[in-house]
Design an enzyme around this catalytic site. Structure first.
Site, PDB file in Angstrom:
ATOM      1  N   GLU A  45      -2.908  -0.784  -8.224  1.00  0.00           N
ATOM      2  CA  GLU A  45      -4.218  -0.806  -8.873  1.00  0.00           C
ATOM      3  C   GLU A  45      -5.257   0.061  -8.165  1.00  0.00           C
ATOM      4  O   GLU A  45      -6.267  -0.447  -7.655  1.00  0.00           O
ATOM      5  CB  GLU A  45      -4.730  -2.244  -8.999  1.00  0.00           C
ATOM      6  CG  GLU A  45      -3.805  -3.144  -9.802  1.00  0.00           C
ATOM      7  CD  GLU A  45      -4.444  -4.479 -10.155  1.00  0.00           C
ATOM      8  OE1 GLU A  45      -5.552  -4.769  -9.673  1.00  0.00           O
ATOM      9  OE2 GLU A  45      -3.846  -5.226 -10.939  1.00  0.00           O
ATOM     10  N   GLU A 102       2.791  -7.132 -12.623  1.00  0.00           N
ATOM     11  CA  GLU A 102       2.006  -8.372 -12.437  1.00  0.00           C
ATOM     12  C   GLU A 102       1.595  -8.913 -13.798  1.00  0.00           C
ATOM     13  O   GLU A 102       1.118  -8.171 -14.653  1.00  0.00           O
ATOM     14  CB  GLU A 102       0.711  -8.130 -11.653  1.00  0.00           C
ATOM     15  CG  GLU A 102       0.887  -7.967 -10.177  1.00  0.00           C
ATOM     16  CD  GLU A 102      -0.445  -7.769  -9.441  1.00  0.00           C
ATOM     17  OE1 GLU A 102      -1.488  -8.263  -9.919  1.00  0.00           O
ATOM     18  OE2 GLU A 102      -0.419  -7.096  -8.401  1.00  0.00           O
TER      19      GLU A 102
HETATM   20  C1  FCB Z   1      -4.588  -8.067  -9.380  1.00  0.00           C
HETATM   21  C2  FCB Z   1      -4.164  -7.816  -7.949  1.00  0.00           C
HETATM   22  C3  FCB Z   1      -3.453  -8.980  -7.309  1.00  0.00           C
HETATM   23  C4  FCB Z   1      -4.047 -10.314  -7.727  1.00  0.00           C
HETATM   24  C5  FCB Z   1      -4.207 -10.390  -9.230  1.00  0.00           C
HETATM   25  C6  FCB Z   1      -4.755 -11.702  -9.730  1.00  0.00           C
HETATM   26  O1  FCB Z   1      -5.695  -7.268  -9.662  1.00  0.00           O
HETATM   27  O2  FCB Z   1      -3.298  -6.706  -7.883  1.00  0.00           O
HETATM   28  O3  FCB Z   1      -3.497  -8.793  -5.918  1.00  0.00           O
HETATM   29  O4  FCB Z   1      -5.186 -10.568  -7.044  1.00  0.00           O
HETATM   30  O5  FCB Z   1      -5.005  -9.344  -9.683  1.00  0.00           O
END
Ligand code: FCB
Length: 480
Positions: A179, A384
């Site tokens: 990110e 994620e």
């Molecule tokens: C993302 C991050 C991760 C976590 C999630 C909820 O932005 O990559 O580390 O905090 O959100």
């Protein structure tokens, strides 16, 4: 009406859905969020240590000093994953453990920790997926200027080379950055992430140097890892929706799409910054920090794109008042969107998680469809997806989290649908294996499939962990 185009689509939400053979079922974490042991074995402070220790930055004054104590409990955590039948583990390497000053030779003890972890994973049949940078920049490099400075990208490539030399024989899947939007625009724009600076031009400079860092690191990795190893980057692509059908709102979508998404996918996947981004930000900068040859360096072939998705983003054209209170990334008087003060962010309707983020699996389905058509031939991995809820252990020691199961079920159905519609999605990583340090929210937000009792460090698999385990073992999302 059922058209030919619809006939091959997957069954409705109620029926069981079988994922393709070989689909990767994983869980994800990040070094600063779980490791603790902040001053052990030569590790130096990262920007997150400094930020968290600054009063008023992180809720409750929480820090990652101890976190889930994974640095000492890693064997137990790998055993947990093995018990749950999880096939892959996405974790990040702490740069300040491996290269404490951000330059020079590697620290043996730091490397040894990750070697042991990776060996244990391989021993248990769990595929290691290593991220080089999940936001813990060595503080010394921030003191030298941080991501707005070009030299940081050069340092990153050297660190990538050290990591590849030490682990390239065992780690077959690498991700350069997690990110970079958050690193650049929350770290240097709105200041709600470390290092907490608030200059819109620094945010754009940081974005470019993160792009450059990615490209240089891919080259450093490819020079060292076997030909069958994979390189990727993980982006938190914003799935944008206009508030209304007005042309002004469509233009707000275009502008935020440039600042959130195409500022990275442009150089990384197409070899150019989008013209409209350069034009929109021209009043702030002439982008002369982009040097000749940089775009060629950044535009490296990738084996897959990592996609992090939690919630969609709704925007409209506003009056330019410059307040940004509902874009889901934390409150700040400063905008994370350089040059877009006349864009307003709106809470999408419906159910939310403990983060206040709307639950909307259709956003993931649409995002994957868009990526499949924008970047044909590029495999996708959900690196994620998950949700925070106010979980607690009941008097008998159980953690029942039906809302998380429902969130995961909805989003996995969306992934399955996207695959049925033709997107090449190869895997899914649940965020997160464990409850952990949720950045500016500290320990107040629990994203884990496994509950962590912070005072004792005890791990308790939640009901969702057992549910996910059955999905991972069978490759079948059960009917509702
Ligand atoms: C993302 C991050 C991760 C976590 C999630 C909820 O932005 O990559 O580390 O905090 O959100």
């Amino acid at each position: 009406m059922v058209t030919a185009a619809h006939q091959h689509t997957a069954p409705g939400p109620e029926a069981p859905r079988t994922f393709p053979e070989g689909f990767l079922w994983g869980s994800a974490t990040a070094s600063y969020q779980i490791e603790g042991a902040a001053a052990e074995d030569g590790r130096t402070p990262s920007i997150w240590d400094t930020y968290a220790r600054t009063p008023g930055r992180v809720r409750n004054g929480d820090t990652g000093d101890i976190a889930t104590d994974h640095y000492h409990r890693w064997r137990e955590d790998v055993a947990l994953m093995a018990d749950l039948g999880i096939g892959a583990y996405r974790f990040s390497l702490a740069w300040p453990r491996i290269q404490p000053t951000g330059r020079g030779p590697a620290a043996q003890k730091g490397l040894d920790f990750y070697r042991r972890l990776v060996d244990e994973l391989l021993d248990k049949g769990i595929q290691p997926v290593a991220t080089l940078y999940h936001w813990d920049l060595p503080q010394e490099l921030e003191d030298a200027g941080g991501w707005p400075e070009r030299a940081t990208a050069e340092r990153f490539a050297e660190y990538a080379a050290l990591a590849a030399d030490a682990l390239g024989d065992r780690v077959k899947t690498w991700t350069t950055l997690n990110e970079p939007w958050c690193s650049a625009f929350l770290g240097y724009g709105s200041g709600v992430h470390a290092p907490g600076r608030t200059d819109p031009v620094d945010a754009l400079r940081a974005a470019h140097h993160l792009n450059l860092a990615h490209g240089l690191a891919v080259r450093a990795l490819r020079d060292r890892i076997p030909a069958d190893a994979r390189c990727s980057v993980t982006l938190n692509l914003h799935h944008l929706r206009p508030l209304t059908g007005d042309a002004a709102d469509a233009d707000a979508v275009r502008r935020i799409d440039a600042l959130a998404n195409r500022v990275f996918t442009g150089p990384m996947l197409r070899g150019a910054y989008p013209e409209d981004l350069l034009k929109d930000t021209a009043p702030l900068t002439d982008w002369s920090f982009v040097h000749d040859g940089d775009l060629r360096e950044i535009h490296q072939p990738l084996d897959f794109l990592g996609v992090n998705y939690y919630t969609p983003t709704v925007v409209s054209r506003a009056d330019g008042s410059g307040t940004h209170t509902s874009d889901g990334h934390g409150r700040s008087a400063h905008s994370p969107w350089p040059g877009a003060d006349d864009v307003a962010f709106h809470q999408p309707p419906g159910e939310t998680t403990a983060m206040g983020w709307a639950v909307d699996p259709s956003g993931l389905h649409e995002l994957l469809g868009r990526l499949a058509s924008d970047f044909p031939g590029l495999p996708l991995v959900i690196t994620e997806n998950g949700a925070a809820f106010d979980d607690y252990a009941d008097p008998s020691g159980n953690v029942n989290d039906p809302a998380r199961i429902s969130y995961l079920r909805g989003h996995l159905a969306a992934v399955h649908q996207a695959i049925a519609d033709g997107a090449d999605v190869r895997g899914y990583f649940l965020w997160s294996l464990l409850d952990n340090f949720e950045w500016g929210y500290g320990y107040s937000k629990r994203f884990g499939a496994v509950y962590v009792d912070y005072p004792t460090g005890t791990r308790i698999p939640k009901a969702s962990a057992r549910w996910y385990s059955a999905v991972a073992r069978t490759g079948v999302l059960p009917g509702a």
